[in-house]
Motif scaffolding. Structure first.
Motif, PDB file in Angstrom:
ATOM      1  N   ARG A 388     -29.346  16.248 -65.596  1.00 55.91           N
ATOM      2  CA  ARG A 388     -28.795  17.001 -66.723  1.00 55.91           C
ATOM      3  C   ARG A 388     -29.781  17.205 -67.875  1.00 55.91           C
ATOM      4  NH1 ARG A 388     -25.317  14.005 -63.381  1.00 55.91           N
ATOM      5  NH2 ARG A 388     -24.744  12.491 -64.992  1.00 55.91           N
ATOM      6  N   ASN A 389     -30.794  16.367 -67.982  1.00 54.01           N
ATOM      7  CA  ASN A 389     -31.863  16.553 -68.962  1.00 54.01           C
ATOM      8  C   ASN A 389     -33.026  15.659 -68.548  1.00 54.01           C
ATOM      9  OD1 ASN A 389     -31.424  13.853 -70.170  1.00 54.01           O
ATOM     10  ND2 ASN A 389     -29.547  14.774 -70.997  1.00 54.01           N
ATOM     11  N   GLU A 390     -34.130  15.762 -69.246  1.00 52.15           N
ATOM     12  CA  GLU A 390     -35.335  15.035 -68.840  1.00 52.15           C
ATOM     13  C   GLU A 390     -35.126  13.527 -68.859  1.00 52.15           C
ATOM     14  OE1 GLU A 390     -40.044  14.742 -70.169  1.00 52.15           O
ATOM     15  OE2 GLU A 390     -38.820  16.436 -70.833  1.00 52.15           O
ATOM     16  N   GLU A 391     -34.512  13.027 -69.916  1.00 54.80           N
ATOM     17  CA  GLU A 391     -34.264  11.584 -70.019  1.00 54.80           C
ATOM     18  C   GLU A 391     -33.352  11.103 -68.905  1.00 54.80           C
ATOM     19  OE1 GLU A 391     -32.377   8.368 -73.217  1.00 54.80           O
ATOM     20  OE2 GLU A 391     -32.475  10.506 -73.697  1.00 54.80           O
ATOM     21  N   HIS A 392     -32.284  11.851 -68.648  1.00 54.10           N
ATOM     22  CA  HIS A 392     -31.352  11.477 -67.576  1.00 54.10           C
ATOM     23  C   HIS A 392     -32.042  11.495 -66.218  1.00 54.10           C
ATOM     24  CE1 HIS A 392     -28.414  12.666 -64.399  1.00 54.10           C
ATOM     25  NE2 HIS A 392     -27.807  11.596 -64.862  1.00 54.10           N
ATOM     26  N   ALA A 393     -32.905  12.490 -65.977  1.00 50.78           N
ATOM     27  CA  ALA A 393     -33.580  12.615 -64.686  1.00 50.78           C
ATOM     28  C   ALA A 393     -34.470  11.413 -64.415  1.00 50.78           C
ATOM     29  CB  ALA A 393     -34.391  13.909 -64.659  1.00 50.78           C
ATOM     30  N   ILE A 394     -35.249  11.002 -65.408  1.00 53.21           N
ATOM     31  CA  ILE A 394     -36.150   9.856 -65.240  1.00 53.21           C
ATOM     32  C   ILE A 394     -35.349   8.582 -65.008  1.00 53.21           C
ATOM     33  CG2 ILE A 394     -37.828   8.392 -66.436  1.00 53.21           C
ATOM     34  CD1 ILE A 394     -38.852  10.950 -67.797  1.00 53.21           C
ATOM     35  N   GLU A 395     -34.286   8.410 -65.782  1.00 49.53           N
ATOM     36  CA  GLU A 395     -33.432   7.216 -65.642  1.00 49.53           C
ATOM     37  C   GLU A 395     -32.781   7.172 -64.263  1.00 49.53           C
ATOM     38  OE1 GLU A 395     -31.422   3.801 -67.533  1.00 49.53           O
ATOM     39  OE2 GLU A 395     -33.155   5.008 -68.091  1.00 49.53           O
ATOM     40  N   HIS A 417     -35.210  13.284 -50.247  1.00 55.71           N
ATOM     41  CA  HIS A 417     -35.421  14.373 -51.203  1.00 55.71           C
ATOM     42  C   HIS A 417     -35.900  13.865 -52.569  1.00 55.71           C
ATOM     43  CE1 HIS A 417     -31.264  13.026 -51.734  1.00 55.71           C
ATOM     44  NE2 HIS A 417     -31.308  13.509 -52.966  1.00 55.71           N
ATOM     45  N   TYR A 418     -35.787  12.535 -52.813  1.00 59.02           N
ATOM     46  CA  TYR A 418     -36.271  11.996 -54.078  1.00 59.02           C
ATOM     47  C   TYR A 418     -37.782  11.774 -54.076  1.00 59.02           C
ATOM     48  CZ  TYR A 418     -31.518  11.042 -55.733  1.00 59.02           C
ATOM     49  OH  TYR A 418     -30.220  11.173 -56.169  1.00 59.02           O
ATOM     50  N   ASP A 419     -38.412  11.789 -52.898  1.00 57.82           N
ATOM     51  CA  ASP A 419     -39.826  11.440 -52.795  1.00 57.82           C
ATOM     52  C   ASP A 419     -40.746  12.401 -53.540  1.00 57.82           C
ATOM     53  OD1 ASP A 419     -39.050   9.339 -51.244  1.00 57.82           O
ATOM     54  OD2 ASP A 419     -39.562  10.269 -49.324  1.00 57.82           O
ATOM     55  N   LYS A 420     -40.305  13.648 -53.691  1.00 54.97           N
ATOM     56  CA  LYS A 420     -41.172  14.657 -54.319  1.00 54.97           C
ATOM     57  C   LYS A 420     -41.294  14.467 -55.826  1.00 54.97           C
ATOM     58  CE  LYS A 420     -37.399  17.981 -54.837  1.00 54.97           C
ATOM     59  NZ  LYS A 420     -36.885  19.321 -54.465  1.00 54.97           N
ATOM     60  N   HIS A 421     -40.439  13.619 -56.409  1.00 60.25           N
ATOM     61  CA  HIS A 421     -40.429  13.464 -57.869  1.00 60.25           C
ATOM     62  C   HIS A 421     -41.436  12.414 -58.328  1.00 60.25           C
ATOM     63  CE1 HIS A 421     -37.018  16.065 -58.465  1.00 60.25           C
ATOM     64  NE2 HIS A 421     -36.312  15.389 -57.581  1.00 60.25           N
ATOM     65  N   GLN A 422     -42.140  12.707 -59.383  1.00 59.87           N
ATOM     66  CA  GLN A 422     -42.996  11.769 -60.093  1.00 59.87           C
ATOM     67  C   GLN A 422     -42.664  11.864 -61.576  1.00 59.87           C
ATOM     68  OE1 GLN A 422     -47.091  12.508 -59.163  1.00 59.87           O
ATOM     69  NE2 GLN A 422     -46.781  12.371 -56.954  1.00 59.87           N
ATOM     70  N   LYS A 423     -42.783  10.755 -62.290  1.00 62.40           N
ATOM     71  CA  LYS A 423     -42.341  10.739 -63.689  1.00 62.40           C
ATOM     72  C   LYS A 423     -43.018  11.812 -64.528  1.00 62.40           C
ATOM     73  CE  LYS A 423     -40.844   5.952 -64.120  1.00 62.40           C
ATOM     74  NZ  LYS A 423     -41.019   4.665 -64.821  1.00 62.40           N
ATOM     75  N   GLU A 424     -44.317  12.024 -64.273  1.00 63.49           N
ATOM     76  CA  GLU A 424     -45.033  12.995 -65.093  1.00 63.49           C
ATOM     77  C   GLU A 424     -44.625  14.436 -64.783  1.00 63.49           C
ATOM     78  OE1 GLU A 424     -47.838  11.562 -61.768  1.00 63.49           O
ATOM     79  OE2 GLU A 424     -46.314  10.750 -63.116  1.00 63.49           O
ATOM     80  N   ASN A 425     -43.895  14.640 -63.651  1.00 71.02           N
ATOM     81  CA  ASN A 425     -43.467  15.987 -63.276  1.00 71.02           C
ATOM     82  C   ASN A 425     -42.021  16.278 -63.647  1.00 71.02           C
ATOM     83  OD1 ASN A 425     -45.966  16.553 -62.171  1.00 71.02           O
ATOM     84  ND2 ASN A 425     -45.398  15.797 -60.146  1.00 71.02           N
ATOM     85  N   ILE A 426     -41.340  15.290 -64.245  1.00 64.08           N
ATOM     86  CA  ILE A 426     -39.953  15.511 -64.654  1.00 64.08           C
ATOM     87  C   ILE A 426     -39.965  16.247 -65.987  1.00 64.08           C
ATOM     88  CG2 ILE A 426     -37.763  14.434 -65.279  1.00 64.08           C
ATOM     89  CD1 ILE A 426     -38.355  14.197 -62.371  1.00 64.08           C
ATOM     90  N   LYS A 427     -39.941  17.550 -65.902  1.00 73.44           N
ATOM     91  CA  LYS A 427     -39.909  18.389 -67.093  1.00 73.44           C
ATOM     92  C   LYS A 427     -38.839  19.452 -66.900  1.00 73.44           C
ATOM     93  CE  LYS A 427     -44.849  17.680 -67.911  1.00 73.44           C
ATOM     94  NZ  LYS A 427     -46.176  18.328 -68.001  1.00 73.44           N
TER      95      LYS A 427
END
Length: 512
Positions: A388-395, A417-427
């Protein structure tokens, strides 16, 4: 070169409806020679209804053909799906056109589904200033034409004209007995929701389901935020909402055991007295395929027709820089979406008529399996709000999910499907890569996509994976060449190097 196919999605959709509705007859009403009848093979009985000059043409192709002026035994055609096209564009004689439209009306009242298409270029001739008009004006002309002949479609939208362009300049209207929803006794339905740290959206989801006539059981997986407390405070005195925790005792280790959660959902469903069950996530908003019809009414209609399972089309909403954040509901704030493209997005058969033989855990929650399953042909709609937002996605990804489901991943191979995510790419997603949701426009522009999934581009990652064996063979050949110390110059001058050039090209494509 591939053969030109007129209105490819309409033909695919008709085959989809034949399969899903378990119909045995396909009927083609036409005043032209364009068709794609080959896709049906010999699985179905095919009848072509056309004008006299084309009867012999379709007979020579091996199809049973009837002249437009023939009489029809309606009882023998009730288990049918119909396409009616190439009519308005080909017929200038008003009497013959009226005869075609009368024939279409006959099948509207007898067939399970009827798809009637018209190229909107047809309507331009009625407007001297058509160059400054858009398709909305011509769509109104189509509505009026149908109304004059007392034809009331379930829905009208747009579809592609051919398989070489994505332009949607053909009007599609859908009719049929199964689309003409009637008031029938409502079944009882229970949505079973598992939740973990979804305090921001859970009340919105539960409220929506209750408003849609569906009761709710929420299983909290020992949330570490206020999810459980919020639910108890809001619904502890509401008989339509039950709340539990799974497992019964707080676990010592932080684990997300999706298989166990799904198995527990199976037990809750079987032990309940509800007629129908929805396996529901805490971040979904679901709708019927009919506008202004509640979920419970649509489920009851599917039940009345003899179906015992329901599939969903999934659209995934993404947060962007222009989220409104002026409403309390995510559904009103996050308005940009994309169609789900992974294989799992195209299989959401997770609403079913309650029975003791259900298997949900074995399919990761995407598909309920049981004997004699019959899925309603028209997909319902699932609006998904996973991040729902950047903070929520990282959490959610890096605290609530990835560290907690390792045991399920090792055993079942889920959650990849979660493997493609990296913290620096959560924008934030770029809004120009998404589609802005407007209900009326969505329902018209993506009519076939939302009802069947046909026409949505899928990820090609699975296609690349299918070539693993080919890749391994190339690696072996490389090792062999290196071992035998074949010089590059000598190899490139050989006949075999020249012959295998296409294979090397394919290898480059696969490696990209």
């Amino acid at each position: 070169m591939n053969q030109l196919v007129k209105q490819p999605c309409v033909w695919e959709f008709s085959k989809y409806l034949l399969d899903k509705s378990q119909s045995n007859t396909f009927i083609y009403i036409t005043a032209g020679k364009e068709h794609n009848l080959e896709i049906f093979n010999k699985k179905y009985s095919i009848l072509v209804i056309t004008i006299e000059e084309y009867v012999e043409y379709y007979n020579k192709l091996g199809y049973t053909t009837k002249n437009l002026n023939s009489n029809y035994n309606i009882k023998n055609l009730e288990n049918s799906v119909v396409i009616a096209n190439n009519i308005l564009e080909h017929i200038s004689n008003q009497k013959i056109l009226d005869k075609f439209l009368k024939t279409i009306k006959t099948f509207v009242n007898s067939s399970k589904y009827l798809l009637f298409t018209v190229d909107y270029e047809y309507f331009k001739k009625n407007h001297s200033n058509h160059e400054i008009l858009d398709e909305k004006c011509f769509l109104n002309d189509f509505y009026q034409l149908l109304a004059i002949h007392d034809l009331n479609p379930y829905s009208i939208g747009y579809t592609r004209n051919n398989n070489y362009t994505n332009e949607k300049n053909v009007f599609l209207s859908i009719f049929g007995k199964e689309t003409a929803i009637k008031k029938v006794p409502n079944v009882s339905c229970l949505a079973i929701i598992s939740t973990f740290n979804e305090k921001d959206i859970i009340l919105e989801v539960v409220y929506h389901l209750l408003n849609q006539g569906v009761d709710v059981h929420v299983m909290d997986n020992w949330s570490t935020d206020d999810t459980y407390r919020i639910l108890v405070n809001e619904y502890q005195n509401n008989k339509r909402v039950t709340i539990s925790r799974v497992p019964l005792e707080k676990p010592k280790h932080k684990q997300y055991k999706w298989h166990d959660i799904l198995s527990h959902k199976e037990k809750i469903a079987i032990d309940s007295d509800y007629d129908w069950i929805i396996h529901h996530d805490a971040d979904e908003i679901r709708y019927a395929p009919w506008e202004n019809i509640k979920l419970i009414e649509a489920i009851s209609w599917a039940n009345y027709l003899g179906y015992n399972a329901i599939d969903f089309s999934e659209i995934v909403f993404r947060f962007t820089d222009i989220n409104l954040d002026i409403y309390s509901e995510f559904e009103r704030n996050i308005l940009d979406y994309e169609f789900g493209r992974r294989d799992g997005h195209f299989l959401r058969v997770n609403t079913w008529k309650n029975n003791k033989d259900i298997s949900l855990a074995g399919y990761g929650g995407h598909n309920c399996e049981f004997p004699f399953k019959k899925v309603f042909p028209l997909k319902f709609l699932m609006k998904h709000y996973p991040l729902r937002n950047e903070e929520h996605a990282i959490e959610k990804i890096f605290k609530d999910r990835l560290p907690r489901f390792e045991s399920d991943r090792k055993k079942y191979g889920w959650h990849g499907h979660y493997d493609k995510h990296q913290k620096e790419n959560i924008k934030t997603w770029k809004d120009y890569n998404l589609i802005h949701y407007e209900k009326n426009r969505f329902n018209k522009k993506y009519l076939i996509e939302r009802l069947s999934g046909i026409g949505i581009i899928r990820d090609n990652s699975s296609a690349i994976d299918e070539n693993k064996e080919f890749k391994e063979e190339i690696k072996k050949l490389k090792k062999k060449l290196k071992k035998e110390k074949i010089t590059n110059k000598k190899m490139k001058g050989s006949l075999s190097w020249r012959i295998t050039k296409p294979i090397r090209k394919l290898k480059k494509i696969l490696s990209k």
